[in-house]
Design an enzyme around this catalytic site. Structure first.
Site, PDB file in Angstrom:
ATOM      1  N   HIS A  50      -3.794  -2.523  -1.925  1.00 15.71           N
ATOM      2  CA  HIS A  50      -2.939  -1.334  -1.890  1.00 15.71           C
ATOM      3  C   HIS A  50      -2.775  -0.645  -3.240  1.00 15.71           C
ATOM      4  O   HIS A  50      -2.307   0.485  -3.295  1.00 15.71           O
ATOM      5  CB  HIS A  50      -1.545  -1.705  -1.364  1.00 15.71           C
ATOM      6  CG  HIS A  50      -0.717  -2.468  -2.354  1.00 15.71           C
ATOM      7  ND1 HIS A  50      -0.834  -3.830  -2.508  1.00 15.71           N
ATOM      8  CD2 HIS A  50       0.219  -2.055  -3.239  1.00 15.71           C
ATOM      9  CE1 HIS A  50       0.010  -4.231  -3.451  1.00 15.71           C
ATOM     10  NE2 HIS A  50       0.662  -3.176  -3.914  1.00 15.71           N
ATOM     11  N   ARG A  51      -3.160  -1.276  -4.344  1.00 18.16           N
ATOM     12  CA  ARG A  51      -2.904  -0.674  -5.655  1.00 18.16           C
ATOM     13  C   ARG A  51      -3.763   0.564  -5.861  1.00 18.16           C
ATOM     14  O   ARG A  51      -4.879   0.663  -5.355  1.00 18.16           O
ATOM     15  CB  ARG A  51      -3.154  -1.685  -6.774  1.00 18.16           C
ATOM     16  CG  ARG A  51      -2.093  -2.754  -6.843  1.00 18.16           C
ATOM     17  CD  ARG A  51      -2.216  -3.578  -8.098  1.00 18.16           C
ATOM     18  NE  ARG A  51      -1.162  -4.584  -8.150  1.00 18.16           N
ATOM     19  CZ  ARG A  51       0.031  -4.398  -8.694  1.00 18.16           C
ATOM     20  NH1 ARG A  51       0.323  -3.227  -9.236  1.00 18.16           N
ATOM     21  NH2 ARG A  51       0.925  -5.362  -8.691  1.00 18.16           N
TER      22      ARG A  51
END
Length: 363
Positions: free
Chosen positions: A211-212
């Site tokens: 998700h980063r």
């Protein structure tokens, strides 16, 4: 003594719950949710299943740019602090809610307790790194999860009010993981909601979260990671973060990622189960690296660095670049040395130590 606790995302609720169970035995706590992350999984079942106290106040700030979000939180939190007049404000980790709470309290000369102080990636491009560094600079009590975190603060000249209490997330993992065997495997699989297909009952799997921004801001980077997942020797259960969902929809129009089971985000207990039983975890999440370590599941972290450097010892966790060959190689060919495992994050009594320290340092 009255303490205002500020949280803004689901992982912080879990951490705060571990502390609140102990803290509320002897102190008054006002729990404030900034609304930084609206999580549809934070329904009645979330609070009931995990026995988590509900927020006393919800600011409902929601999403926005970093500046807008942080500013709106500060205005709301200042009003709360002026009304409640607590002896301490407590914040967790490195979110915008953490920084906003610290800044609002600091301007009012209210002592700040920073839980998870001293963590460093030494990558100031990360908003999380900026938040944690700034919060540490103005906190009165810096409650560190590891000796490494204490050393990081020492290097920066921060010596007073620093304590290694262990990791409150370790408290939570050890507490909640005891509940996992109350239900059969089929129970947890029944909760998986596939984005594109029904999810079968599996005997073996990898658990993945990505998700980063550095991994999801480019279609090509996400494509590389998914190709790697496609090349592994067992299915990959992949709860899709809202930030990643639109990219996944675009990529799956042209490619068949047959080995990847895209699912909606899962509950905390379900995540603990799928991590504990997985062959390995593949993630870019800071918290999940540590949870995998505590649950004794090897991990591959798709990042250039990690704040949790202790997990790297004995290949319990290894870093990988977001490239097909490197991810596959690290997942399939890295062997963890369990003889190198240590209780870096404590034995589940961090919340008690935290409460003792606060009680002994009342301003």
């Amino acid at each position: 003594m009255k303490i205002v606790t500020v949280i803004g995302a689901r992982p912080q609720f879990v951490k705060a719950a571990a502390v609140s169970r102990v803290l509320r035995k002897s102190h008054e706590e006002i729990l404030v949710h900034t609304g930084q992350h609206y999580d549809k999984n934070m329904s009645d079942i979330f609070f009931e299943e995990l026995r988590i106290p509900r927020p006393d106040i919800n600011l409902g700030v929601g999403s926005g740019t970093h500046a807008k979000q942080t500013a709106e939180m500060m205005v709301g939190l200042e009003n709360v602090l002026l009304e409640e007049k607590p002896e301490y404000l407590m914040v967790y980790g490195d979110t915008n809610s953490t920084l906003a709470g610290a800044l609002a309290a600091g301007k009012l000369n209210i002592p700040i307790v920073h839980v998870e102080a001293g963590l460093r990636s030494y990558n100031m491009r990360m908003p999380e790194e900026q938040n944690r560094v700034l919060t540490d600079r103005i906190s009165s009590l810096l409650l560190c999860p590891t000796d490494t975190a204490v050393d990081n603060l020492k290097k920066e000249g921060i010596l007073e009010g620093v304590f290694n209490i262990g990791d409150v997330m370790c408290d939570a993992v050890l507490y909640y993981s005891k509940l996992l065997d109350n239900m059969p495997r089929e129970y947890y699989f029944s909760h998986l909601v596939g984005l594109f297909q029904p999810i079968p009952l599996l005997d073996s799997w990898y658990m993945a979260t990505i998700h980063r921004a550095e991994n999801t801001s480019s279609l090509e980077t996400v494509k590389e990671i998914l190709k790697a997942f496609n090349g592994l020797d067992a299915p990959v259960i992949f709860p899709v973060h809202p930030r990643t969902k639109e990219i996944i929809k675009i990529l799956t129009k042209d490619e068949n990622y047959h080995n990847v089971l895209f699912v909606e985000p899962v509950s905390y207990l379900d995540m603990l189960f799928f991590v504990r039983e997985a062959k390995k975890v593949v993630t870019d999440s800071g918290g999940l690296q540590k949870e995998a370590y505590i649950l004794q599941t090897p991990c591959v972290t798709v990042r250039e660095q990690t704040e949790w450097i202790e997990t790297l010892k004995g290949n319990q966790n290894v870093l990988a670049t977001p490239q097909v060959e490197d991810i596959i190689d690290k997942v399939l060919n890295t062997v963890a040395d369990n003889g190198k495992r240590e209780l870096y994050y404590g034995n589940g009594d961090a919340a008690k130590k935290l409460c003792d320290i606060i009680g002994n340092n009342i301003k």
